[in-house]
Design a protein around this motif. Structure first.
Motif, short mmCIF file in Angstrom:
data_model
loop_
_atom_site.label_atom_id
_atom_site.label_comp_id
_atom_site.label_asym_id
_atom_site.label_seq_id
_atom_site.Cartn_x
_atom_site.Cartn_y
_atom_site.Cartn_z
N UNK A 45 -107.32 -68.50 -46.27
CA UNK A 45 -106.19 -68.63 -47.19
C UNK A 45 -104.99 -67.87 -46.63
N UNK A 46 -104.36 -68.49 -45.66
CA UNK A 46 -103.33 -67.80 -44.89
C UNK A 46 -102.01 -68.55 -44.93
N UNK A 47 -100.97 -67.84 -44.57
CA UNK A 47 -99.64 -68.41 -44.38
C UNK A 47 -99.15 -68.02 -42.99
N UNK A 48 -98.28 -68.84 -42.43
CA UNK A 48 -97.71 -68.52 -41.12
C UNK A 48 -96.72 -67.38 -41.23
N UNK A 49 -96.41 -66.79 -40.08
CA UNK A 49 -95.35 -65.79 -40.03
C UNK A 49 -94.04 -66.39 -40.52
N UNK A 70 -93.81 -57.73 -40.50
CA UNK A 70 -95.07 -57.54 -39.78
C UNK A 70 -95.52 -58.86 -39.16
N UNK A 71 -96.35 -58.73 -38.15
CA UNK A 71 -97.06 -59.90 -37.64
C UNK A 71 -98.17 -60.21 -38.64
N UNK A 72 -97.96 -61.24 -39.46
CA UNK A 72 -98.89 -61.47 -40.57
C UNK A 72 -100.29 -61.83 -40.09
N UNK A 73 -100.42 -62.43 -38.91
CA UNK A 73 -101.75 -62.75 -38.39
C UNK A 73 -102.52 -61.47 -38.08
N UNK A 74 -101.88 -60.54 -37.36
CA UNK A 74 -102.55 -59.28 -37.04
C UNK A 74 -102.78 -58.44 -38.29
N UNK A 75 -101.80 -58.45 -39.20
CA UNK A 75 -101.95 -57.73 -40.46
C UNK A 75 -103.16 -58.26 -41.23
N UNK A 76 -103.29 -59.58 -41.28
CA UNK A 76 -104.42 -60.19 -41.99
C UNK A 76 -105.75 -59.80 -41.34
N UNK A 77 -105.79 -59.80 -40.02
CA UNK A 77 -107.03 -59.45 -39.33
C UNK A 77 -107.45 -58.02 -39.63
N UNK A 78 -106.47 -57.12 -39.73
CA UNK A 78 -106.80 -55.73 -40.05
C UNK A 78 -107.14 -55.58 -41.52
N UNK A 109 -105.35 -50.11 -52.00
CA UNK A 109 -104.13 -49.34 -51.75
C UNK A 109 -103.04 -50.19 -51.11
N UNK A 110 -103.45 -51.10 -50.22
CA UNK A 110 -102.47 -51.87 -49.46
C UNK A 110 -102.40 -53.33 -49.90
N UNK A 111 -103.02 -53.66 -51.01
CA UNK A 111 -102.97 -55.04 -51.48
C UNK A 111 -101.55 -55.50 -51.83
N UNK A 112 -100.73 -54.68 -52.51
CA UNK A 112 -99.35 -55.13 -52.76
C UNK A 112 -98.59 -55.45 -51.48
N UNK A 113 -98.72 -54.61 -50.45
CA UNK A 113 -98.03 -54.86 -49.19
C UNK A 113 -98.55 -56.14 -48.55
N UNK A 114 -99.85 -56.40 -48.65
CA UNK A 114 -100.42 -57.61 -48.07
C UNK A 114 -99.87 -58.86 -48.75
N UNK A 115 -99.79 -58.84 -50.07
CA UNK A 115 -99.26 -60.00 -50.79
C UNK A 115 -97.77 -60.21 -50.48
N UNK A 116 -97.05 -59.12 -50.27
CA UNK A 116 -95.64 -59.23 -49.92
C UNK A 116 -95.46 -59.90 -48.56
N UNK A 117 -96.19 -59.39 -47.57
CA UNK A 117 -96.00 -59.87 -46.20
C UNK A 117 -96.66 -61.22 -45.95
N UNK A 118 -97.83 -61.43 -46.51
CA UNK A 118 -98.56 -62.67 -46.24
C UNK A 118 -98.00 -63.85 -47.02
N UNK A 119 -97.64 -63.61 -48.28
CA UNK A 119 -97.27 -64.73 -49.15
C UNK A 119 -95.81 -64.66 -49.62
#
Length: 670
Positions: free
Chosen positions: A408-412, A592-600, A337-347
């Motif tokens: 496989x992360x990116x910085x804020x 979003x704080x991408x680090x916290x978003x990724x952890x969740x 459900x939240x994969x599109x939002x994750x790709x937007x914010x993280x990458x």
């Protein structure tokens, strides 16, 4: 050939053609329902921005489909077979079309979408009214008319989306149970699996079309045709961008209504395939026999319901399997459900790109995995115990690979005053007044409006004013801001609209993440059919229908409905800056704080899936103590029947129910 033989042959061809017609119509219904379902999941971020609502509320809207489905599932399960099944399915498709239309309705009732911006395209304002000007008064900022604040009640238009999604869920309810039972009742037993397999192609085609449609619509501005898009100062990668989400729902509504039409011309009953040779006898005798069977079945259902429920509740393997399914579904509903939002914010991808990548990288391996898993089961004649081990160890293998995604992360995104200092030093969090610095404190800039610009130094700023820019050239997306006091470079410090590009390394991380997602989806889908075989074989044949329905009910009420809500609330907690409405109220989250978003996003599903392996191992232990089909078993066990005919019937039913459950699993994921 005599007249009687010709009449029989003509009748047989007509009956056969009606079965095929129903098969084609049902396949189209599967395409339409999965099309609208995948499109809805893909448009959640657009709906969030359009109505300026938090992610938790968007999660509730997403889960409302399951609420509508549960409202009618009992009625359909117990009384659907007594009614005209094709007409019931047709009504369901039409109701889904109505739901999709209601979802799109707010676009026609609301004013045009207005995104927050310090840059005005109005020719009535001076060209530097949004730039840094010392001793500028508050009157230079846009003022809010109290009447406009009253108009912001339009944000409650999301209720139409909520109600429309509930209605869509109600309409979807009769399609699978009544459609599959109709095929099973009037087709040859050897043809039924083939027909159901053909129907399942709809669950592959539908989501693929839905994702492509969503990718197309998300790239078109929401008010295209009524505004001059050349004047826009945002692009699809901007978190304020809203695509033409309503357009796809109109298409889904039309497709659902069109698929409903053929069902109203199909008969209530048909002679079973292979028994069409004597139409006169069938017409009088068979229909009467069906009526008697329906009466007996209804009496048996009402009489045996409580004993069956008690038997299922006392079946430890069945109850453990429900617990496993609830935990796993909680994880996967959230992830997809939240994969599109994750790709937007993280990458840093746009919604359109994110949806397209999900469709290309995730859908094909899932479909191939289901097919390969079924072929493995058939070729090697895997028993129930072996199927349990296959499902468990494949899941563990995919689970271990899953942890590589944490790497496989990116910085804020470096935004001065929010994620970094104005000197470019990374910070954990910046809150409130930290957006002001010595270089812009005299500019009297608005501190809450999100209108980011990217400076020559690779640092982003919340607005051109906060970057200290004094002049600008160009219009629309080509606007360039110059003489920016906060941008510390050797040359003429300037900035352009939008956040800064995250860089080549981040793009490579996205590629690694998508490749890992492809491999993981394939491995996990290999375990799906063996896992469902355990479910179907751990319950008695006469309890199978109720057992499957109860399993679906539990996964929806304990996972499908609550999971998007609590997950959305956790995602909201990672927001660094909320959008601002006209009257100062918070809107949708902008960054979003991408680090916290990724952890969740990665950590919570990992925890839920890890817990699911505890009942899985316990299930393996219990299965070792049970007699399994194909072994020297004694009568009375729950996992085996001693009569060959009962075994054959169970295998046939299990294969068909596995196909049906497979469809539900794929639909839930997409």
């Amino acid at each position: 050939m005599g007249e009687s033989e010709k009449r029989i042959e003509t009748h047989r061809i007509r009956c056969l053609s009606k079965v095929k017609m129903f098969l084609l119509a049902l396949t189209c219904a599967y395409v339409s329902k999965t099309l609208s379902g995948s499109y809805m999941n893909s448009m959640l971020t657009q709906i969030e921005r359009q109505f300026n609502i938090p992610t938790s509320l968007v999660g509730f809207i997403n889960g409302s489909f399951e609420i509508g489905n549960l409202l009618l599932i009992i009625f359909v399960s117990y009384f659907g077979t007594k009614l005209h099944r094709p007409i019931m399915i047709g009504i369901g498709c039409a109701v889904m079309g109505l739901g999709c239309f209601l979802i799109s309705l707010p676009h026609f009732l609301m004013d045009r979408y207005e995104y927050e911006s310090t840059v005005s395209v109005s020719s009535n304002l001076s060209s530097n009214s949004f730039l840094c000007t010392e001793n500028r008064t508050e009157t230079s900022r846009p003022t809010q008319d109290p009447s406009e604040c009253v108009k912001e009640v339009k944000s409650f238009m999301w209720v139409y989306v909520l109600v429309g999604n509930i209605i869509r869920g109600m309409g979807e309810t009769p399609i699978m149970p009544l459609g599959i039972s109709y095929i099973e009742d009037f087709s040859k037993s050897e043809n039924s699996p083939l027909y159901i397999g053909f129907i399942e192609t709809g669950t592959i085609i539908g989501p693929l079309i839905g994702l492509l449609l969503a990718s197309f619509c998300a790239n078109i501005y929401v008010d295209t045709g009524s505004v001059n898009t050349d004047d826009l100062t945002i692009t699809p990668t901007d978190t304020r961008w809203v695509g033409a989400w309503w357009f796809g729902f109109l298409i889904c509504a039309g497709v659902n209504v069109l698929t409903a039409i053929p069902f109203f011309f199909l008969p209530k009953t048909l002679p079973k395939e292979g028994l069409e040779d004597n139409p006169d006898i069938i017409k009088n005798d068979k229909e009467e026999k069906h009526r008697e069977e329906f009466k007996k079945e209804k009496q048996s259902i009402t009489k045996d319901f409580l004993p069956f429920m008690k038997s299922l509740s006392c079946n430890p393997i069945y109850m453990l399997f429900i617990l496993i399914s609830v935990l796993q579904f909680n994880a996967f509903v959230n992830m997809f459900s939240f994969m599109p939002k994750y790709l937007e914010q993280q990458y840093g991808k746009s919604t359109s790109e994110a949806i397209f990548l999900i469709g290309i990288y995730n859908l094909p391996p899932i479909c191939i995995g289901y097919i390969v898993g079924g072929l493995i089961m058939k070729k090697f004649k895997i028993t129930v115990k072996q199927a349990a081990h296959v499902a468990c160890w494949f899941s563990i293998l995919e689970y271990l690979l899953y942890f590589l995604s944490f790497l496989m992360t990116c910085d804020n995104s470096p935004v001065a005053g929010i994620t970094t200092s104005y000197e470019g030093i990374q910070q954990d969090l910046y809150i409130g007044n930290e957006v002001l610095a010595d270089c812009n404190k005299l500019c009297n800039c608005p501190t809450k409006i999100w209108d980011p610009v990217c400076g020559d130094n690779g640092l982003s700023y919340m607005s051109a004013c906060l970057a200290g820019c004094e002049t600008s050239v160009g219009t629309g997306l080509g606007m360039v801001f110059k003489n920016c006091s906060c941008i510390q470079t050797s040359g003429n410090a300037s900035a352009v609209l939008g956040l800064c590009y995250k860089g080549y390394d981040c793009s490579m991380m996205l590629q690694y993440f998508l490749i890992l997602s492809t491999i993981s989806s394939f491995i996990y889908s290999l375990a799906a059919i063996p896992g469902y075989m355990v479910l179907l074989r751990c319950i008695k044949s006469e309890e199978k229908s109720l057992g499957v329905g109860l399993h679906t009910f539990c996964t929806r009420i304990f996972a499908g409905i609550p999971a998007p809500i609590y997950f959305g609330a956790l995602v909201d907690a990672t927001c660094l800056h909320w959008g601002t409405l006209k009257c100062g109220k918070p809107g949708a989250c902008r960054i979003y704080n991408t680090d916290n978003f990724r952890h969740i996003y990665l950590g919570l599903p990992a925890g839920l899936r890890g817990l699911s392996f505890l009942p899985a191992f316990l299930t393996l232990i219990l299965l070792r103590k049970r007699h399994l089909p194909g072994e020297n078993d004694s009568a009375g066990t729950e996992l085996a029947d001693t009569k060959v005919t009962e075994k054959e019937t169970e295998c046939k039913d299990g294969h068909q129910n596995s196909k049906a459950l497979n469809d539900e699993e794929l639909k839930t994921k997409l």
